[in-house]
Scaffold this motif. Structure first.
Motif, short mmCIF file in Angstrom:
data_model
loop_
_atom_site.label_atom_id
_atom_site.label_comp_id
_atom_site.label_asym_id
_atom_site.label_seq_id
_atom_site.Cartn_x
_atom_site.Cartn_y
_atom_site.Cartn_z
N ASP A 73 0.82 -1.22 0.00
CA ASP A 73 0.00 0.00 0.00
C ASP A 73 0.86 1.26 0.00
O ASP A 73 0.39 2.33 -0.38
CB ASP A 73 -0.90 0.03 1.24
N ASP A 74 2.09 1.16 0.46
CA ASP A 74 2.95 2.35 0.53
C ASP A 74 3.54 2.74 -0.82
O ASP A 74 4.13 3.81 -0.94
CB ASP A 74 4.10 2.11 1.53
N VAL A 75 3.41 1.85 -1.80
CA VAL A 75 3.93 2.18 -3.13
C VAL A 75 2.93 3.10 -3.81
O VAL A 75 1.75 2.77 -3.92
CB VAL A 75 4.14 0.89 -3.96
N PHE A 90 15.57 7.49 1.08
CA PHE A 90 15.20 7.11 -0.29
C PHE A 90 13.76 7.50 -0.57
O PHE A 90 13.00 7.91 0.32
CB PHE A 90 15.44 5.62 -0.54
N TRP A 91 13.42 7.38 -1.83
CA TRP A 91 12.08 7.67 -2.32
C TRP A 91 11.53 6.42 -2.99
O TRP A 91 12.27 5.74 -3.73
CB TRP A 91 12.11 8.79 -3.35
N LEU A 92 10.23 6.16 -2.77
CA LEU A 92 9.55 5.09 -3.49
C LEU A 92 8.90 5.73 -4.70
O LEU A 92 8.09 6.66 -4.56
CB LEU A 92 8.48 4.44 -2.61
N SER A 93 9.25 5.25 -5.87
CA SER A 93 8.79 5.90 -7.09
C SER A 93 8.22 4.86 -8.05
O SER A 93 8.84 3.82 -8.30
CB SER A 93 9.99 6.62 -7.73
N ASN A 94 7.04 5.16 -8.57
CA ASN A 94 6.37 4.25 -9.50
C ASN A 94 6.25 4.95 -10.86
O ASN A 94 5.46 5.89 -11.00
CB ASN A 94 4.98 3.87 -8.94
N ILE A 95 7.05 4.51 -11.81
CA ILE A 95 7.17 5.21 -13.10
C ILE A 95 6.20 4.60 -14.11
O ILE A 95 6.27 3.38 -14.35
CB ILE A 95 8.62 5.08 -13.62
N PRO A 96 5.34 5.42 -14.69
CA PRO A 96 4.38 4.86 -15.67
C PRO A 96 5.09 4.11 -16.79
O PRO A 96 6.07 4.61 -17.37
CB PRO A 96 3.68 6.12 -16.21
N GLY A 97 4.61 2.93 -17.08
CA GLY A 97 5.17 2.14 -18.18
C GLY A 97 6.49 1.47 -17.86
O GLY A 97 7.02 0.71 -18.70
N GLN A 98 7.07 1.74 -16.71
CA GLN A 98 8.37 1.13 -16.38
C GLN A 98 8.29 0.28 -15.11
O GLN A 98 8.74 -0.86 -15.10
CB GLN A 98 9.42 2.22 -16.20
N PHE A 100 8.63 0.03 -10.65
CA PHE A 100 8.99 0.57 -9.34
C PHE A 100 10.50 0.70 -9.17
O PHE A 100 11.27 -0.19 -9.54
CB PHE A 100 8.44 -0.37 -8.25
N VAL A 101 10.92 1.84 -8.58
CA VAL A 101 12.32 1.99 -8.17
C VAL A 101 12.36 2.65 -6.79
O VAL A 101 11.46 3.43 -6.43
CB VAL A 101 13.17 2.85 -9.13
N ALA A 102 13.41 2.33 -6.05
CA ALA A 102 13.70 3.03 -4.80
C ALA A 102 14.90 3.92 -5.09
O ALA A 102 16.00 3.43 -5.37
CB ALA A 102 14.01 2.03 -3.69
N LEU A 103 14.69 5.24 -5.07
CA LEU A 103 15.73 6.20 -5.44
C LEU A 103 16.48 6.67 -4.21
O LEU A 103 15.86 7.07 -3.21
CB LEU A 103 15.10 7.42 -6.12
N TYR A 104 17.81 6.61 -4.29
CA TYR A 104 18.64 7.17 -3.21
C TYR A 104 18.45 8.69 -3.23
O TYR A 104 18.69 9.33 -4.25
CB TYR A 104 20.09 6.79 -3.45
N GLY A 105 18.04 9.23 -2.09
CA GLY A 105 17.62 10.63 -2.05
C GLY A 105 18.74 11.64 -1.89
O GLY A 105 18.50 12.74 -1.38
N VAL A 106 19.96 11.28 -2.28
CA VAL A 106 21.09 12.19 -2.14
C VAL A 106 21.58 12.59 -3.53
O VAL A 106 21.80 11.72 -4.39
CB VAL A 106 22.22 11.53 -1.32
N PHE A 132 15.73 16.27 -11.67
CA PHE A 132 15.63 14.85 -12.02
C PHE A 132 14.16 14.48 -12.22
O PHE A 132 13.27 15.00 -11.54
CB PHE A 132 16.20 13.97 -10.90
N GLU A 133 13.95 13.54 -13.13
CA GLU A 133 12.59 13.06 -13.37
C GLU A 133 12.12 12.16 -12.22
O GLU A 133 12.91 11.80 -11.34
CB GLU A 133 12.55 12.27 -14.68
N LEU A 134 10.85 11.74 -12.32
CA LEU A 134 10.29 10.81 -11.33
C LEU A 134 11.13 9.52 -11.25
O LEU A 134 11.23 8.90 -10.20
CB LEU A 134 8.85 10.47 -11.73
N SER A 135 11.72 9.14 -12.35
CA SER A 135 12.56 7.93 -12.39
C SER A 135 13.94 8.18 -11.81
O SER A 135 14.75 7.25 -11.69
CB SER A 135 12.72 7.45 -13.84
N GLY A 136 14.24 9.46 -11.49
CA GLY A 136 15.58 9.81 -11.02
C GLY A 136 16.51 10.20 -12.15
O GLY A 136 17.66 10.55 -11.90
N MET A 137 16.01 10.13 -13.37
CA MET A 137 16.87 10.47 -14.51
C MET A 137 17.18 11.96 -14.51
O MET A 137 16.31 12.79 -14.27
CB MET A 137 16.20 10.07 -15.83
N TRP A 138 18.43 12.26 -14.77
CA TRP A 138 18.91 13.64 -14.80
C TRP A 138 18.19 14.43 -15.88
O TRP A 138 17.99 13.93 -17.00
CB TRP A 138 20.41 13.64 -15.06
#
Ligand code: FES
Length: 195
Positions: A73-75, A90-98, A100-106, A132-138
């Motif tokens: 439920d936390d996702v 970290f961040w829990l991130s759910n990218i449309p079409g891709q 789930f990732v856990a992003l290091y928040g630093v 950075f995007e939701l996926s963490g992409m620069w």
């Protein structure tokens, strides 16, 4: 005759009160043997202590460096704002079409903490403006690479599970219901460059 001879030898070897018991000092060779033996014991002791130390878990679950477990439920929903987990950095991130990732928040520039800015739908670093995007992409800024990710295991309600691969790619959810996620903050996957 034989019995008398043995008794005589034993009596001769027994020191009298007047005799001092003289112990010969160890020879140079014996002394080196002792040193060598003590060194071996010391090295073995240190090796054993090191093995025990490294075999013990260094971080407890729920501590940064250890594994954080959360119910599905936390996702967040796909495309929704990511969920911040400050204790795990970290961040829990759910990218449309891709998935789930856990992003290091630093920030990968100089270590500040990017914030999620809902109005711009992206992470923005308060120090030097990397984005950075939701996926963490620069997107832009001085950060030399995209946000790093933590290895994660997603357990679905049907009993199957998927783990983050070596590249740190998002875990596809394929519409399945998540029972639990385990984020390993001791296993960071560096993103090379702006990918
Ligand atoms: S620390 Fe984030 S842009 Fe410099």
């Amino acid at each position: 005759m034989a019995t008398a001879s043995v008794t005589k030898v034993a009596a001769a070897e027994k020191p009298t009160k007047a005799q001092a018991v003289v112990v010969d000092p160890p020879s140079r060779r014996e002394f080196l043997y002792y040193i060598w033996g003590a060194s071996i014991v010391l090295i073995l002791g240190q090796s054993t202590a090191g093995l025990i130390w490294f075999s013990l878990p260094r971080f407890k679950a729920g501590e940064f460096g250890g594994v954080f477990s959360y119910p599905g439920d936390d996702v967040p929903e796909a495309g929704a704002a990511p969920t911040s987990i400050p204790s795990g950095r970290f961040w829990l991130s759910n990218i449309p079409g891709q998935g789930f990732v856990a992003l290091y928040g630093v920030c990968t520039h100089l270590g500040c903490l990017p914030k999620w800015v809902p109005t711009n739908n992206r992470f923005e670093c308060p120090c030097h403006g990397s984005k950075f995007e939701l996926s963490g992409m620069w997107i832009e800024g001085p950060a030399p690479r995209s946000m790093d990710r933590f290895k994660t295991r997603v357990v679905f309600t049907d009993g199957t599970s998927v783990e983050t691969n070596e590249k740190g790619d998002p875990i596809p959810l394929d519409g399945k219901q998540i029972a639990r996620i385990d984020v390993n903050t001791g296993a960071r996957v560096r993103r090379d460059g702006h990918v």
